[in-house]
Structures are given as structure tokens and as C-alpha cells.
Design an enzyme around this catalytic site. Structure first.
Site, PDB file in Angstrom:
ATOM      1  N   GLU A 119       0.991  -1.221   0.077  1.00  0.00           N
ATOM      2  CA  GLU A 119      -0.066   0.108   0.052  1.00  0.00           C
ATOM      3  C   GLU A 119       0.936   1.088  -0.021  1.00  0.00           C
ATOM      4  O   GLU A 119       1.938   1.301   0.421  1.00  0.00           O
ATOM      5  CB  GLU A 119      -1.117  -0.085   1.310  1.00  0.00           C
ATOM      6  CG  GLU A 119      -1.941  -0.874   0.871  1.00  0.00           C
ATOM      7  CD  GLU A 119      -3.024  -1.147   2.397  1.00  0.00           C
ATOM      8  OE1 GLU A 119      -2.575  -0.455   3.354  1.00  0.00           O
ATOM      9  OE2 GLU A 119      -4.128  -1.561   2.181  1.00  0.00           O
ATOM     10  N   HIS A 243      -8.933   9.599   2.570  1.00  0.00           N
ATOM     11  CA  HIS A 243      -8.590   8.556   1.918  1.00  0.00           C
ATOM     12  C   HIS A 243      -8.493   9.123   0.417  1.00  0.00           C
ATOM     13  O   HIS A 243      -9.625   9.718  -0.174  1.00  0.00           O
ATOM     14  CB  HIS A 243      -9.133   7.442   1.917  1.00  0.00           C
ATOM     15  CG  HIS A 243      -8.741   6.084   1.561  1.00  0.00           C
ATOM     16  ND1 HIS A 243      -8.645   5.897   0.178  1.00  0.00           N
ATOM     17  CD2 HIS A 243      -8.340   5.046   2.045  1.00  0.00           C
ATOM     18  CE1 HIS A 243      -8.171   4.762  -0.176  1.00  0.00           C
ATOM     19  NE2 HIS A 243      -7.972   4.122   1.235  1.00  0.00           N
ATOM     20  N   ARG A 291      -1.063   8.984   1.613  1.00  0.00           N
ATOM     21  CA  ARG A 291      -2.132   9.398   1.091  1.00  0.00           C
ATOM     22  C   ARG A 291      -2.704  10.651   1.352  1.00  0.00           C
ATOM     23  O   ARG A 291      -3.328  11.296   0.571  1.00  0.00           O
ATOM     24  CB  ARG A 291      -3.519   8.431   1.796  1.00  0.00           C
ATOM     25  CG  ARG A 291      -3.035   8.020   3.210  1.00  0.00           C
ATOM     26  CD  ARG A 291      -4.440   7.326   3.664  1.00  0.00           C
ATOM     27  NE  ARG A 291      -4.471   5.854   3.210  1.00  0.00           N
ATOM     28  CZ  ARG A 291      -4.913   4.842   3.980  1.00  0.00           C
ATOM     29  NH1 ARG A 291      -5.616   5.175   5.124  1.00  0.00           N
ATOM     30  NH2 ARG A 291      -4.908   3.708   3.536  1.00  0.00           N
ATOM     31  N   HIS A 352     -11.569   9.704   6.190  1.00  0.00           N
ATOM     32  CA  HIS A 352     -11.240   8.162   6.220  1.00  0.00           C
ATOM     33  C   HIS A 352     -10.832   7.781   7.676  1.00  0.00           C
ATOM     34  O   HIS A 352     -11.341   6.717   8.404  1.00  0.00           O
ATOM     35  CB  HIS A 352     -10.284   7.658   5.348  1.00  0.00           C
ATOM     36  CG  HIS A 352      -9.917   6.249   5.340  1.00  0.00           C
ATOM     37  ND1 HIS A 352     -10.812   5.401   5.043  1.00  0.00           N
ATOM     38  CD2 HIS A 352      -8.813   5.683   5.492  1.00  0.00           C
ATOM     39  CE1 HIS A 352     -10.553   4.212   4.876  1.00  0.00           C
ATOM     40  NE2 HIS A 352      -9.166   4.192   5.397  1.00  0.00           N
ATOM     41  N   ARG A 387      -1.575   8.956   9.300  1.00  0.00           N
ATOM     42  CA  ARG A 387      -1.276   7.526   9.524  1.00  0.00           C
ATOM     43  C   ARG A 387      -0.971   6.683   8.002  1.00  0.00           C
ATOM     44  O   ARG A 387      -1.599   6.850   7.202  1.00  0.00           O
ATOM     45  CB  ARG A 387      -2.918   7.024   9.812  1.00  0.00           C
ATOM     46  CG  ARG A 387      -2.705   5.415  10.009  1.00  0.00           C
ATOM     47  CD  ARG A 387      -4.121   4.982  10.507  1.00  0.00           C
ATOM     48  NE  ARG A 387      -5.209   5.292   9.574  1.00  0.00           N
ATOM     49  CZ  ARG A 387      -5.487   4.331   8.624  1.00  0.00           C
ATOM     50  NH1 ARG A 387      -5.161   2.952   8.736  1.00  0.00           N
ATOM     51  NH2 ARG A 387      -6.561   4.402   7.796  1.00  0.00           N
TER      52      ARG A 387
HETATM   53  P1  FAD Z   1     -14.356   0.737  15.554  1.00  0.00           P
HETATM   54  O1  FAD Z   1     -14.107  -0.497  14.967  1.00  0.00           O
HETATM   55  O2  FAD Z   1     -14.773   1.709  14.855  1.00  0.00           O
HETATM   56  O3  FAD Z   1     -15.347   0.136  16.808  1.00  0.00           O
HETATM   57  C1  FAD Z   1     -16.068   1.183  17.516  1.00  0.00           C
HETATM   58  C2  FAD Z   1     -16.877   0.716  18.466  1.00  0.00           C
HETATM   59  O4  FAD Z   1     -17.601   1.692  19.419  1.00  0.00           O
HETATM   60  C3  FAD Z   1     -18.345   0.049  17.743  1.00  0.00           C
HETATM   61  O5  FAD Z   1     -18.651  -1.029  18.545  1.00  0.00           O
HETATM   62  C4  FAD Z   1     -19.189   1.298  18.106  1.00  0.00           C
HETATM   63  O6  FAD Z   1     -20.677   0.588  18.081  1.00  0.00           O
HETATM   64  C5  FAD Z   1     -18.813   1.498  19.390  1.00  0.00           C
HETATM   65  N1  FAD Z   1     -19.333   2.885  19.912  1.00  0.00           N
HETATM   66  C6  FAD Z   1     -19.265   4.125  19.324  1.00  0.00           C
HETATM   67  N2  FAD Z   1     -19.850   5.137  19.937  1.00  0.00           N
HETATM   68  C7  FAD Z   1     -20.562   4.325  20.952  1.00  0.00           C
HETATM   69  C8  FAD Z   1     -21.346   5.058  22.018  1.00  0.00           C
HETATM   70  N3  FAD Z   1     -21.621   6.104  22.261  1.00  0.00           N
HETATM   71  N4  FAD Z   1     -21.849   3.942  22.970  1.00  0.00           N
HETATM   72  C9  FAD Z   1     -21.588   2.789  22.841  1.00  0.00           C
HETATM   73  N5  FAD Z   1     -20.824   1.985  21.940  1.00  0.00           N
HETATM   74  C10 FAD Z   1     -20.269   3.027  21.066  1.00  0.00           C
HETATM   75  N6  FAD Z   1      -7.301   0.479   8.934  1.00  0.00           N
HETATM   76  C11 FAD Z   1      -6.279  -0.699   8.893  1.00  0.00           C
HETATM   77  O7  FAD Z   1      -5.473  -0.867   9.577  1.00  0.00           O
HETATM   78  N7  FAD Z   1      -6.313  -1.425   7.388  1.00  0.00           N
HETATM   79  C12 FAD Z   1      -7.430  -1.335   6.801  1.00  0.00           C
HETATM   80  O8  FAD Z   1      -7.174  -1.905   5.688  1.00  0.00           O
HETATM   81  C13 FAD Z   1      -8.506  -0.357   6.984  1.00  0.00           C
HETATM   82  N8  FAD Z   1      -9.331   0.051   6.075  1.00  0.00           N
HETATM   83  C14 FAD Z   1     -10.517   0.773   6.337  1.00  0.00           C
HETATM   84  C15 FAD Z   1     -11.517   0.801   5.455  1.00  0.00           C
HETATM   85  C16 FAD Z   1     -12.866   1.625   5.818  1.00  0.00           C
HETATM   86  C17 FAD Z   1     -13.841   1.782   4.858  1.00  0.00           C
HETATM   87  C18 FAD Z   1     -12.625   2.346   7.078  1.00  0.00           C
HETATM   88  C19 FAD Z   1     -13.908   3.297   7.572  1.00  0.00           C
HETATM   89  C20 FAD Z   1     -11.591   2.353   7.806  1.00  0.00           C
HETATM   90  C21 FAD Z   1     -10.449   1.557   7.653  1.00  0.00           C
HETATM   91  N9  FAD Z   1      -9.267   1.319   8.466  1.00  0.00           N
HETATM   92  C22 FAD Z   1      -8.425   0.398   8.072  1.00  0.00           C
HETATM   93  C23 FAD Z   1      -9.484   1.829   9.752  1.00  0.00           C
HETATM   94  C24 FAD Z   1      -9.815   0.946  10.956  1.00  0.00           C
HETATM   95  O9  FAD Z   1     -10.659   0.195  10.279  1.00  0.00           O
HETATM   96  C25 FAD Z   1     -10.163   1.560  12.117  1.00  0.00           C
HETATM   97  O10 FAD Z   1      -9.326   2.571  12.468  1.00  0.00           O
HETATM   98  C26 FAD Z   1     -10.332   0.447  13.263  1.00  0.00           C
HETATM   99  O11 FAD Z   1     -11.165  -0.654  12.736  1.00  0.00           O
HETATM  100  C27 FAD Z   1     -10.983   1.177  14.229  1.00  0.00           C
HETATM  101  O12 FAD Z   1     -11.136   0.210  15.238  1.00  0.00           O
HETATM  102  P2  FAD Z   1     -11.712   0.384  16.725  1.00  0.00           P
HETATM  103  O13 FAD Z   1     -11.895  -0.855  17.582  1.00  0.00           O
HETATM  104  O14 FAD Z   1     -10.869   1.679  17.517  1.00  0.00           O
HETATM  105  O15 FAD Z   1     -13.171   1.126  16.380  1.00  0.00           O
HETATM  106  C1  SIN Z   2      -7.461   0.658   2.220  1.00  0.00           C
HETATM  107  O1  SIN Z   2      -7.767  -0.427   2.345  1.00  0.00           O
HETATM  108  O2  SIN Z   2      -7.117   1.583   1.468  1.00  0.00           O
HETATM  109  C2  SIN Z   2      -7.652   1.313   3.846  1.00  0.00           C
HETATM  110  C3  SIN Z   2      -6.344   0.917   4.225  1.00  0.00           C
HETATM  111  C4  SIN Z   2      -6.381   1.842   5.684  1.00  0.00           C
HETATM  112  O3  SIN Z   2      -7.096   2.700   5.951  1.00  0.00           O
HETATM  113  O4  SIN Z   2      -5.227   1.549   6.428  1.00  0.00           O
END
Ligand code: FAD
Ligand code: SIN
Length: 534
Positions: A119, A243, A291, A352, A387
Site C-alpha cells: 500500500e 482517503h 495518502r 477516512h 497515518r
Molecule cells: P471501531 O471498529 O470503529 O468500533 C467502535 C465501536 O464503538 C463500535 O462497536 C461502536 O458501536 C462503538 N461505539 C461508538 N460510539 C458508542 C457509544 N456512544 N456507545 C456505545 N458504543 C459506541 N485500517 C487498517 O489498519 N487497515 C485497513 O485496511 C483499513 N481499512 C479501512 C476501510 C474503511 C472503509 C474504514 C472506514 C476504515 C479502515 N481502516 C483500516 C481503519 C480501521 O478500520 C479503524 O481505524 C479500526 O477498525 C478502528 O477500530 P476500533 O476498534 O478503534 O473502532
Molecule cells: C485501504 O484499504 O485503502 C484502507 C487501508 C487503511 O485505511 O489503512
């Protein structure tokens, strides 16, 4: 004062807010000896984790080194990263991948070794993945493990409103110790108290503060806003990542086209002239520049030539190669009448990832006793000003573990929660004007996109600041008068997050990484986090 009775007061050893990668990683480790309650807003799969496409960065190839990954992370982060944190996370990657393999995540393989894709910003192939739907596979494996663990209780449909602190004790105290949360039960409309000896905040980012975002509907900055209101510092909120390649489509507004498409050879073209425009912005790294560079280049092309989108094209590769690497994207696009094996994909940048957040140390401790935090809700020092792709899931695993280990190590110091006051609804009624919420929500997202987006100016930031001040008063009046709903809670938090982003952006008098302002286009010599103190 009359108080609503009959609400539940549930108590576990540890409370985890969020069922994404960070929350469930912490919960699984804690559950080896403790009773854990996981709360999530809406569905248990509603966070960003389930949407991740590209994968997880990890040094697993003999030709690669931790030092290479550290360097790539700090180059992308424009030096604002904390080197100790970067090393901590990157060196923790192989063990995190091993644990995910043990949980049964079906990573793609090349014979015996894991397949590594590439990437932007990475000098080596080091992205472990499950086709182009890594997040879903990870979320599924973590949820299954948590469901199978009798020490873990998971409750979806709970929107946390605010932390329970010493101020909410029956015996009032002004100290800031966190004892749990007040949460809205989305089904009954009642506000519940959930208390515990330790609380882990893993509530994800604030992407939905922008009109165009790849983040799911619930990414409204609730965790950051709650921690701020309770007295925790937040930092680097101006570092909002856009993104470069979100699908441009009038029906489907937030579908990501993974960076791995460029990693595997995808090229960006002006849709009318066919010019491969990255030559003009970063001739060495081209489409594989970090990015922020690629997103700014696309934004510039769109604004300069009055375009709706640019083209991302990988159709020079064979159809078999494309379909085997990107089956999810191919299927989605086919349903919309776009064939990525024979022609280009129209793309635009979209918000993103939230690089800033609640300040944590290497043990995932926040400023507030009793509260740990992990994942996108935090600013740990890993990402700095931008990031590096696929470093965020990794951060969730490493810091989810760190939070759990620290809580377990300090268990004997953590007291049982005291008696806590119930939620006070004595002065509120049901809302009679839901339209206020919808109107304000749309307004915030639009002006944040237009005034606080990829390219900023002080004048536009000041405009956003004035709008926020007006809306804040209106929303606080509304919040004080009406019974809470998830929409109202989210609006209040969205506005709080917007305020923190604008305040931080105004405080940075330079351009660095994701923060680019025409008023201060140079990068300053002093490397400094923007830390806001409540
Ligand atoms: P999340 O997975 O966002 O979970 C948040 C949790 O908190 C959820 O369960 C939600 O319901 C809960 N929550 C929120 N507010 C409240 C509230 N008020 N009360 C109770 N619960 C609440 N990162 C990578 O490293 N690689 C990738 O390939 C990648 N691709 C991505 C693609 C997309 C489309 C997106 C949007 C992001 C991507 N990212 C990627 C970023 C990565 O997915 C996120 O940063 C990561 O998953 C965040 O995980 P988390 O556990 O911190 O939060
Ligand atoms: C992507 O698949 O381009 C997202 C990767 C990331 O957000 O880290």
C-alpha cells in the site's frame, strides 16, 4: 428531586465500550480471569473494523525490517509521531498476527507464508490481508471468540452518553475517577448505569463529522467527546485523514476503493485528458505516495479543472488477477454497472480516519484514573500527522492488549465502584422538534467539509468556529430540555468533535501532514503535538 426509577444498575469487573478490533481484543484478554461487559451502539458489527479492506501492516518478510516499518510510519506521519510508540506497535505486530491466526482469521497465503500486499507509503510488501475484506474476517473471528467466552457479556443497542465519575457518586466527590457509563438502551429508551472497577474506551473515530466519509454511520466521535467532557486531554484533532479513493457514485456514497488497488498497480488519470497526473505532484512515488499527498493531488485536479471525480484504473492487469485480488470491490462495482477489469473507476477523496483523539500512554492509560482507551478513539503517538495505511488495525490489537495487561497487573489497586446516582430525567420531556437534529447534523457535516477539509485557510476555520458556537448553544438548550435519543447524543458529540478539530487546526501555524493551510504553507521547525486541555 423526582428521579425515574426502574432503570438497571449492572456491574461487572471491567466495562469495555466498543465491539470493534480494539474493544474485543481487550475483552478477550481480560476475560481470562475477569467478568467483562462489552457495550456497543447499534449492532455489534457497526464500527469501522468490519469495513476495513486493505489489511494489517506487519513485518513478516525476511527482506523487511522493523526499522523500515518505523521509518515509513514516521515519514508518513511527518515526524509528529512518538518514536517509542511507533516501535512498540510495530514490534508487537508479529505476535498480534499470530493471535489472529489462532482465532482462525483466514489470511491469504502463498503456500506456507502469509501473502503480503503493498500500500501507499510502505517501502515493502507487508500488508497481511483476507482478500479485500480483511476487516470483516477479523471482526467475525473476534466476535465468535467473544461469544464463546462465558466471562464476556456483549450488549448491542446501548448508546453510551457520558462517563460516570466521582461527581455522580451518592457521596459527591470532585475527583475525576471513572466508574463506568450512563448508556441509553435503544430499545426501551431508558438510561442504564453500568459500573465497573475499570473501563476501556474503544469507541472508534469521528469521521461522520464530514459530509463525505468512508466511515460507518456511528463514527460520530462519541468516545472523544465523552472523555473530553469528563476531563481527559485530547490531541492532534486537526489531523483528519482523507482517503484518496472513495467511489464516486450518486447512489453509493461511502464505498472505499482500497489503497491496495494502487499498491497492485492501479494508476490515477484525469478523466478527460487521460493525463497520469501524479507525475506533476510526486514523480518518484507516483500513486504510492502517502495518502495525504495523493488526496491533495486529486483535490487539486478536481478543483482546478472543475471535475466531479478522477479515474483510478487497474484494467491493464488481467481480469483473473483483478478478480482474485479484489473480489468484494469487483462484485460491488459490477452491481453498479462498472467493470473494473475493462475500464476505470471514478473516485474522489473522502474523510477516512481520525488520527487525533484521547491522549494515552504506552499502557493505554488516559488522564482519568479508572479509564483506559485503545484504537481509533485515541492519540497514542503512533500516527503523528498522517497515518500510514494499515497501521490502525494493528494499533487496535497492540493497545487493546496493553490496556488489558495494565488493568490485570494493577487489579488489586482498583476499587469496587461506589454507590452511583441514577440518571436524572426529572426536568426533560419528549422532543417535539426532531427536525432540529436533522438540520443541525446536515449543517455541521457540510461546513466541516467545505471549511475544514483537505485544504484549509484561517478565514474558513474562523467561519466554522463561529457556526459551531451558535449551534453549540442551540444543541445544549435542546439537550437540557428533551429526553435523550441516539440521534441527539450523536449530534451533541459530533459538534464537540467539530469544535476540537477546528480549535486544533487554528492552533497549528504551519502545514504538516494532513493539516494543510494556505495561510501557513511551510512546515515549521518545531515539532509539537496540539494538545487541548479541558
Ligand atoms: P471501531 O471498529 O470503529 O468500533 C467502535 C465501536 O464503538 C463500535 O462497536 C461502536 O458501536 C462503538 N461505539 C461508538 N460510539 C458508542 C457509544 N456512544 N456507545 C456505545 N458504543 C459506541 N485500517 C487498517 O489498519 N487497515 C485497513 O485496511 C483499513 N481499512 C479501512 C476501510 C474503511 C472503509 C474504514 C472506514 C476504515 C479502515 N481502516 C483500516 C481503519 C480501521 O478500520 C479503524 O481505524 C479500526 O477498525 C478502528 O477500530 P476500533 O476498534 O478503534 O473502532
Ligand atoms: C485501504 O484499504 O485503502 C484502507 C487501508 C487503511 O485505511 O489503512
Amino acid at each position: 428531586m423526582a428521579r425515574r426509577m426502574g432503570e438497571t444498575n449492572m456491574q461487572y469487573d471491567v466495562l469495555v465500550i466498543g465491539s470493534g478490533a480494539a474493544g474485543l481484543t481487550a475483552a478477550l484478554e481480560l476475560a481470562e480471569t475477569k467478568r467483562v461487559l462489552v457495550l456497543a451502539k447499534g449492532s455489534l458489527t457497526g464500527g469501522s473494523t468490519a469495513w476495513a479492506q486493505g489489511g494489517i501492516a506487519a513485518v513478516l518478510d525476511a527482506g523487511d525490517t522493523f526499522e523500515n516499518h518505523v521509518r515509513d510510519t514516521m515519514v508518513a506521519g511527518a515526524g509528529l509521531n512518538d518514536r517509542e510508540t511507533v516501535e512498540f506497535v510495530i514490534e508487537g505486530a508479529p505476535a498480534s498476527i499470530d493471535r489472529l491466526c489462532e482465532l482462525g482469521v483466514p489470511f491469504n497465503r502463498d503456500e506456507d507464508a502469509l501473502h503480503l500486499t503493498r500500500e501507499g507509503g510502505h517501502s515493502h510488501r507487508r500488508i497481511v490481508h483476507v482478500d479485500d475484506a480483511t476487516g470483516w474476517a477479523v471482526q467475525d473471528a473476534l466476535l465468535k471468540a467473544a461469544e464463546a467466552n462465558s466471562n464476556i457479556t456483549m450488549l448491542g443497542g446501548r448508546t453510551c452518553i457520558d462517563f460516570i465519575t466521582d461527581r455522580h457518586r451518592e457521596q459527591f466527590s470532585a475527583a475525576g475517577r471513572v466508574w463506568g457509563v450512563y448508556a441509553l438502551n435503544e430499545e426501551t429508551g431508558r438510561v442504564e448505569r453500568h459500573t465497573a472497577r475499570a473501563t476501556v474506551l474503544a469507541a472508534g473515530g469521528a469521521g461522520r463529522v464530514y459530509q463525505f466519509s468512508t466511515a460507518p454511520r456511528g463514527a460520530t466521535g462519541d468516545g472523544i467527546a465523552m472523555a473530553w467532557r469528563a476531563g481527559a486531554r485530547v490531541s492532534n484533532m486537526e489531523m483528519m485523514q482523507f482517503h484518496p479513493t472513495c467511489l464516486y457514485n450518486l447512489e453509493v456514497k461511502n464505498f472505499l476503493i482500497t489503497e491496495a488497488v494502487r499498491g497492485e498497480g492501479g494508476r490515477l488519470y484525469h478523466p478527460e485528458t487521460g493525463h497520469r497526473f501524479m507525475e506533476d505532484y510526486d514523480p518518484e512515488r507516483m500513486e504510492l505516495a502517502p495518502r495525504d499527498v495523493v488526496a491533495r493531488a486529486i483535490d487539486d485536479q478536481i478543483k482546478r479543472f472543475g471535475l466531479d471525480y478522477v479515474h483510478l484504473d487497474i484494467s491493464h492487469e488481467s481480469a483473473d488477477f483483478i478478480r482474485s485480488h479484489f473480489p468484494t470491490i469487483d462484485e460491488k462495482l459490477s452491481g453498479l454497472g462498472i467493470d473494473m477489469t475493462s475500464g476505470p473507476i471514478p473516485v474522489v477523496p473522502a474523510q477516512h480516519y481520525t488520527c487525533g483523539g484521547v491522549v494515552v500512554d504506552l499502557h493505554a492509560r488516559t488522564d482519568l484514573p479508572g479509564l483506559w482507551a485503545a484504537g481509533e478513539v485515541t492519540e497514542s503517538g503512533l500516527h503523528g500527522a498522517n497515518r500510514l495505511a494499515s497501521n490502525s488495525l494493528l494499533e487496535c490489537f497492540v493497545f487493546g492488549e496493553a490496556a488489558a495487561s495494565d488493568i490485570l497487573n494493577r487489579w488489586d489497586e482498583l476499587q469496587e465502584p461506589p454507590a452511583i446516582l441514577p440518571w436524572d430525567e426529572s426536568r426533560v420531556t419528549d422532543s417535539d422538534e426532531e427536525v432540529v437534529i436533522k438540520q443541525n447534523w446536515t449543517e455541521i457535516r457540510r461546513f466541516m467539509w467545505n471549511y475544514v477539509g483537505i485544504v484549509r485557510t484561517t478565514k474558513r476555520l474562523e467561519r466554522a468556529k463561529n457556526r459551531i458556537a451558535l449551534l453549540k448553544q442551540e444543541v445544549e438548550d435542546y439537550y437540557g430540555a428533551f429526553r435523550v435519543t441516539t440521534d441527539l447524543i450523536e449530534l451533541r458529540n459530533l459538534l464537540q468533535a467539530a469544535e476540537l478539530i477546528v480549535k486544533s487546526a487554528l492552533a497549528r501555524h504551519e502545514s504538516r501532514g494532513l493539516h494543510y493551510t494556505l495561510d501557513y504553507p511551510e512546515t515549521g521547525e518545531l515539532v509539537k503535538d496540539t494538545v487541548l486541555v479541558p
